[in-house]
Design a protein around this motif. Structure first.
Motif, PDB file in Angstrom:
ATOM      1  N   MET A  34       1.225  -1.235   0.073  1.00  0.00           N
ATOM      2  CA  MET A  34      -0.497   0.258  -0.274  1.00  0.00           C
ATOM      3  C   MET A  34       0.640   1.067  -0.009  1.00  0.00           C
ATOM      4  O   MET A  34       1.981   1.445   0.749  1.00  0.00           O
ATOM      5  N   THR A  35       0.392   2.149  -1.029  1.00  0.00           N
ATOM      6  CA  THR A  35       1.352   3.850  -1.086  1.00  0.00           C
ATOM      7  C   THR A  35       0.527   4.362   0.156  1.00  0.00           C
ATOM      8  O   THR A  35       0.672   5.658  -0.100  1.00  0.00           O
ATOM      9  N   SER A  36      -0.913   4.166   0.726  1.00  0.00           N
ATOM     10  CA  SER A  36      -1.800   5.713   0.763  1.00  0.00           C
ATOM     11  C   SER A  36      -2.055   5.599   2.396  1.00  0.00           C
ATOM     12  O   SER A  36      -2.037   5.775   3.104  1.00  0.00           O
ATOM     13  N   HIS A  37      -0.504   4.829   3.153  1.00  0.00           N
ATOM     14  CA  HIS A  37      -0.675   4.751   4.437  1.00  0.00           C
ATOM     15  C   HIS A  37      -1.818   5.103   5.385  1.00  0.00           C
ATOM     16  O   HIS A  37      -1.995   5.990   5.534  1.00  0.00           O
ATOM     17  N   PRO A  38      -2.145   3.750   5.688  1.00  0.00           N
ATOM     18  CA  PRO A  38      -3.384   3.320   6.073  1.00  0.00           C
ATOM     19  C   PRO A  38      -3.656   3.474   6.980  1.00  0.00           C
ATOM     20  O   PRO A  38      -2.460   3.562   7.535  1.00  0.00           O
TER      21      PRO A  38
END
Length: 137
Positions: A34-38
């Motif tokens: 993931m690149t969205s920093h969840p």
């Protein structure tokens, strides 16, 4: 037979002195993709979409342990919500104040410049273990 990718996550977890459980491997694998920093809830949804079923408490415990061992970074977004990043190498986080997104910016030249500067300027009793740089746009 384990894929090379799963083996890499297994080795990272074991390298941090932890038991490489299926839950820990799944969390590190999915978070790394993931690149969205969840946040934990968004991560839980992504885990479920890939067939990993675990409680929010288990996910929080794994994330906290990973953070303590240096496997991931914990970040607070503009609304003070805890978010997570599996990329622990130097990079800049750019916080977008309009949509609360966190983007990565990679600049190896900047890392060298900052490391060199701080090596010269830090008092002798300090050594640079890790750098974090955040920008707000």
């Amino acid at each position: 037979m384990k894929s090379k990718q799963i083996q890499m996550y297994t080795d990272m977890i074991r390298g941090a002195g932890l038991k490489a459980t299926p839950q820990r491997i799944g969390v590190l694998k999915v978070l790394s993709e993931m690149t969205s920093h969840p946040g934990a809830e968004m991560l839980m949804e992504a885990l479920e979409n890939q067939g990993y079923i675990m409680s929010v408490g288990t996910i929080y415990n794994i994330l906290e342990t990973f953070s303590e061992k240096g496997l991931i970074l914990k970040l607070k977004d503009n609304q003070e919500v805890m978010r997570f990043d599996a990329n622990t190498k130097f990079h800049v986080h750019i916080y977008n104040e309009n949509d609360n997104a966190i983007c990565d910016y990679f600049d190896p030249e900047l890392e060298i410049l900052l490391s060199s500067y701080l090596k010269e300027k830090l008092p002798d009793q300090f050594s640079l273990n890790r750098m974090e740089l955040s920008l707000y746009a």
